[in-house]
Design a protein around this motif. Structure first.
Motif, short mmCIF file in Angstrom:
data_model
loop_
_atom_site.label_atom_id
_atom_site.label_comp_id
_atom_site.label_asym_id
_atom_site.label_seq_id
_atom_site.Cartn_x
_atom_site.Cartn_y
_atom_site.Cartn_z
N HIS A 25 -15.45 9.99 7.30
CA HIS A 25 -15.74 9.36 6.14
C HIS A 25 -15.95 10.49 5.22
CE1 HIS A 25 -17.82 5.91 8.28
NE2 HIS A 25 -16.45 5.88 8.40
N GLN A 26 -16.52 11.63 5.25
CA GLN A 26 -16.68 12.70 4.25
C GLN A 26 -15.31 13.54 4.16
OE1 GLN A 26 -19.78 15.55 5.70
NE2 GLN A 26 -18.74 17.12 4.36
N ALA A 27 -14.44 13.55 5.27
CA ALA A 27 -13.32 14.33 5.06
C ALA A 27 -12.26 13.61 4.33
CB ALA A 27 -12.72 14.62 6.72
N VAL A 28 -12.26 12.06 4.70
CA VAL A 28 -11.12 11.51 3.82
C VAL A 28 -11.68 11.30 2.32
CG1 VAL A 28 -10.26 8.90 3.49
CG2 VAL A 28 -10.55 9.97 5.99
N LYS A 29 -12.93 11.29 2.22
CA LYS A 29 -13.42 11.20 0.40
C LYS A 29 -12.95 12.27 -0.01
CE LYS A 29 -17.13 9.87 -2.47
NZ LYS A 29 -18.63 9.31 -2.37
N GLU A 30 -13.22 13.39 0.66
CA GLU A 30 -12.89 14.62 -0.13
C GLU A 30 -11.41 14.76 -0.58
OE1 GLU A 30 -11.45 18.81 -0.36
OE2 GLU A 30 -11.06 17.43 1.24
N VAL A 31 -10.60 14.08 0.33
CA VAL A 31 -9.02 14.17 0.13
C VAL A 31 -8.80 13.00 -0.99
CG1 VAL A 31 -6.89 13.89 0.97
CG2 VAL A 31 -8.33 15.18 2.17
N ALA A 32 -9.22 12.00 -0.77
CA ALA A 32 -8.87 10.73 -1.44
C ALA A 32 -9.21 11.08 -3.13
CB ALA A 32 -9.67 9.63 -1.01
N GLU A 33 -10.56 11.74 -3.42
CA GLU A 33 -10.97 12.06 -4.80
C GLU A 33 -9.75 12.71 -5.36
OE1 GLU A 33 -15.80 12.38 -4.45
OE2 GLU A 33 -14.38 14.09 -3.93
N SER A 34 -8.93 13.64 -4.48
CA SER A 34 -8.06 14.63 -5.30
C SER A 34 -6.65 13.82 -5.48
CB SER A 34 -7.62 15.71 -4.43
OG SER A 34 -8.99 16.64 -4.48
N VAL A 35 -6.35 12.90 -4.26
CA VAL A 35 -5.10 12.48 -4.22
C VAL A 35 -4.75 11.18 -4.97
CG1 VAL A 35 -3.54 11.52 -2.34
CG2 VAL A 35 -4.64 13.69 -1.98
N ILE A 36 -5.99 10.11 -4.98
CA ILE A 36 -5.78 8.88 -5.43
C ILE A 36 -5.29 8.82 -7.06
CG2 ILE A 36 -7.19 6.92 -6.30
CD1 ILE A 36 -8.48 6.92 -3.68
N PRO A 37 -5.84 9.68 -7.73
CA PRO A 37 -5.12 9.97 -9.30
C PRO A 37 -3.80 10.37 -9.14
CG PRO A 37 -7.49 10.87 -9.14
CD PRO A 37 -6.94 10.73 -7.77
N PHE A 38 -3.30 11.35 -8.14
CA PHE A 38 -2.00 11.72 -8.20
C PHE A 38 -1.16 10.41 -7.75
CE2 PHE A 38 1.60 13.29 -5.45
CZ PHE A 38 2.30 13.92 -6.41
N ILE A 39 -1.59 9.49 -6.69
CA ILE A 39 -1.08 8.23 -6.11
C ILE A 39 -0.62 7.58 -7.35
CG2 ILE A 39 -1.12 6.46 -4.82
CD1 ILE A 39 -2.35 8.26 -2.71
N ASN A 40 -1.64 7.23 -8.14
CA ASN A 40 -1.52 6.20 -9.42
C ASN A 40 -0.62 6.57 -10.23
OD1 ASN A 40 -3.62 4.46 -8.17
ND2 ASN A 40 -5.38 5.54 -9.11
N LYS A 41 -0.27 7.89 -10.57
CA LYS A 41 0.60 8.36 -11.41
C LYS A 41 2.17 8.28 -10.63
CE LYS A 41 -2.49 11.59 -13.83
NZ LYS A 41 -2.76 12.82 -13.90
N ASN A 42 2.10 8.22 -9.32
CA ASN A 42 3.42 8.25 -8.66
C ASN A 42 3.49 6.92 -7.68
OD1 ASN A 42 4.72 11.07 -8.81
ND2 ASN A 42 2.49 11.29 -8.86
N PRO A 43 3.96 5.72 -8.36
CA PRO A 43 3.83 4.58 -7.46
C PRO A 43 4.39 4.37 -6.44
CG PRO A 43 4.37 4.23 -9.80
CD PRO A 43 4.40 5.71 -9.59
N LYS A 44 5.39 5.27 -6.05
CA LYS A 44 6.14 5.02 -4.82
C LYS A 44 5.24 5.23 -3.61
CE LYS A 44 7.82 10.08 -4.73
NZ LYS A 44 8.88 10.80 -4.43
N TYR A 45 4.17 6.01 -3.63
CA TYR A 45 3.32 6.14 -2.68
C TYR A 45 2.37 5.27 -2.70
CZ TYR A 45 4.98 11.36 -3.02
OH TYR A 45 5.50 12.54 -3.21
N LYS A 46 2.00 4.80 -3.75
CA LYS A 46 0.87 3.40 -3.71
C LYS A 46 1.83 2.31 -3.03
CE LYS A 46 0.15 1.93 -8.01
NZ LYS A 46 -0.30 2.05 -9.09
N GLN A 47 2.81 1.81 -3.50
CA GLN A 47 3.56 0.78 -2.85
C GLN A 47 3.94 0.82 -1.48
OE1 GLN A 47 7.31 0.91 -5.64
NE2 GLN A 47 6.28 0.52 -7.18
#
Length: 447
Positions: A25-47
């Protein structure tokens, strides 16, 4: 139209699917904090739900390892291999033999490996494995029998184009040799299926040194980018395994002053800085004689602090090279109060999230392990290349390749992590590592 992904919603789902796995959980959260804002700006990854897919291992294998000790007693351990992601190459990552090994630890390490291996720019996927077997106190014959039994279960899941394990904690050249010998016996094939091998049968020069050397090189690049140099800086190094010892060696070669090393019993302090001759003595007592650092007070001028960590000692730079979560918020505050300029991780996830937050808040340069300690797996991938083409490179050639790879990793972190003239190396490493794997996953469609 897709709603924005939120960290809270994503982590709630991940924890629900993976209960009782705090390290993961700790390792994923550390990555997700950085990557989720980037994903939201790039819908192809989100979809395509790339992050959700990336946090689910491709395959998890668990097996019984039965072996016989020197007294004729039957012993039982549990073995694992977590094959996390092979989007950019065969699974690649170490085997760890230690009582702390469980599914949470291996999933955390395998997930981190996905980003680390991507950052190297080499064609390697990510995996991790091992056993709760403890090699400490075991005879060579017991370790051989365990390794042979372990490989008898593992061999059908690995191969030079499928999964290429390496060593990690508790798995050095001796264990890799026993594992490779059993693989060869079972398959009748001499293949590049393990890295970290002895030089006599396909190993690579500087593999032992690579993680520690690479960590020092990353710190050097980080300081140069901020207008400083490593020469003349006082340095705290934790740990006394290969990563710590060779990180200290490269710091000394680059002109830094290494004040400390540590082990589970406490911290060694050499106020005037460890010299190469002293480091050679330390290597001998740790790798050959397997003694505690405290015995060194009888051999040269130094101090030993029983049960203490290095982080309360005043220094310019810090290199946590021991184990996960060894440096907490209080330690980070002490480093900041003493004027620490930068921290570079040699171990995997050695700093707690609260410590990392403190570094950012106090303006301390911070290099996460997935970037700073990628030198080991980079040289492992070079070993695979050497095995494939049936040749080897010289020590100087390999070290230059390692140095270049660490510089490339640093440059990727700057490219994706620089904002308003400052570099967030966590964001840079996470986003750079994510993009390469995510784009490959998109190219394959839904698999």
């Amino acid at each position: 139209m897709y709603d924005d992904l939120t960290l809270e919603h994503f982590m709630d789902g991940l924890v629900k699917r993976n209960p009782y796995e705090p390290e993961f959980h700790q390792a994923v959260k550390e990555v997700a904090e950085s990557v989720i804002p980037f994903i939201n700006k790039n819908p192809k990854y989100k979809q395509a739900h790339i992050l959700e897919r990336m946090t689910e291992p491709d395959k998890v294998v668990s097996f019984r390892v039965s072996w016989e000790d020197d007294e004729g007693n039957i012993r039982i351990n549990r073995g694992y291999r977590v094959q996390f992601n092979n989007s950019i190459g065969p699974y690649k990552g170490g085997l760890r033999f230690d009582p702390s090994v469980n599914m949470s630890v291996l999933k955390f390490l395998g997930f981190e490996q996905t980003f680390k291996n991507s950052l190297t720019t080499l064609p390697i996927g990510a995996g991790k494995g091992g056993s709760d077997f403890n090699p400490k106190g075991k005879s060579d014959r017991e370790i051989m029998r365990f390794c042979q039994s372990f490989m008898t279960q593992l061999y059908q899941h690995i191969g030079p184009n499928m999964d290429v394990p390496a060593g990690d904690i508790g798995v050095g050249a001796r264990e890799i040799s026993y594992l490779f010998g059993q693989y060869k016996r079972l398959t009748h094939q001499f293949e590049s299926v393990l890295t970290g091998k002895s030089l006599e049968f396909g190993g690579s020069l500087i593999r032992t040194e690579a993680t520690g050397y690479g960590n020092a090189y990353f710190m050097q690049s980080m300081l140069i980018h901020s207008g400083q140099i490593i020469e003349g800086k006082t340095c705290l190094v934790s740990g006394s395994g290969n990563v710590a010892l060779y990180c200290a060696e490269k710091i000394i070669q680059l002109g830094g002053k290494v004040l400390t090393l540590s082990d589970s019993s406490g911290t060694l302090l050499v106020p005037n800085g460890i010299e190469q001759t002293q480091l050679d003595i330390i290597k001998d007592i740790k790798t050959n004689k397997r003694q505690r650092l405290g015995v060194l007070t009888e051999l040269f001028e130094c101090e030993f602090y029983e049960g203490k960590k290095p982080w309360s000692i005043k220094a310019d730079l810090a290199f946590p090279c021991a184990t996960q979560n060894e440096l907490d918020e209080d330690d980070a505050s002490l480093l900041a109060e003493h004027g620490c300029l930068a921290v570079s991780e040699g171990a995997n996830m050695p700093c707690t999230p609260e410590a990392v937050h403190t570094f950012h808040e106090r303006g301390i340069l911070y290099a996460p392990g997935k970037a700073a300690n990628a030198g080991g797996v980079a040289v492992s991938a070079l070993e695979m290349s050497q095995n494939s083409i049936r040749m080897s490179w010289s020590e100087n050639e390999l070290e230059q390749k390692l140095h270049n790879i660490m510089q490339q990793i640093h440059d990727q972190c700057v490219k994706y992590g620089e904002h308003d003239g400052k570099v967030n190396y966590v964001d840079g490493a996470n986003i750079a590592g994510f993009i390469k794997v995510a784009d490959a996953m998109l190219a394959y469609g839904v698999v």
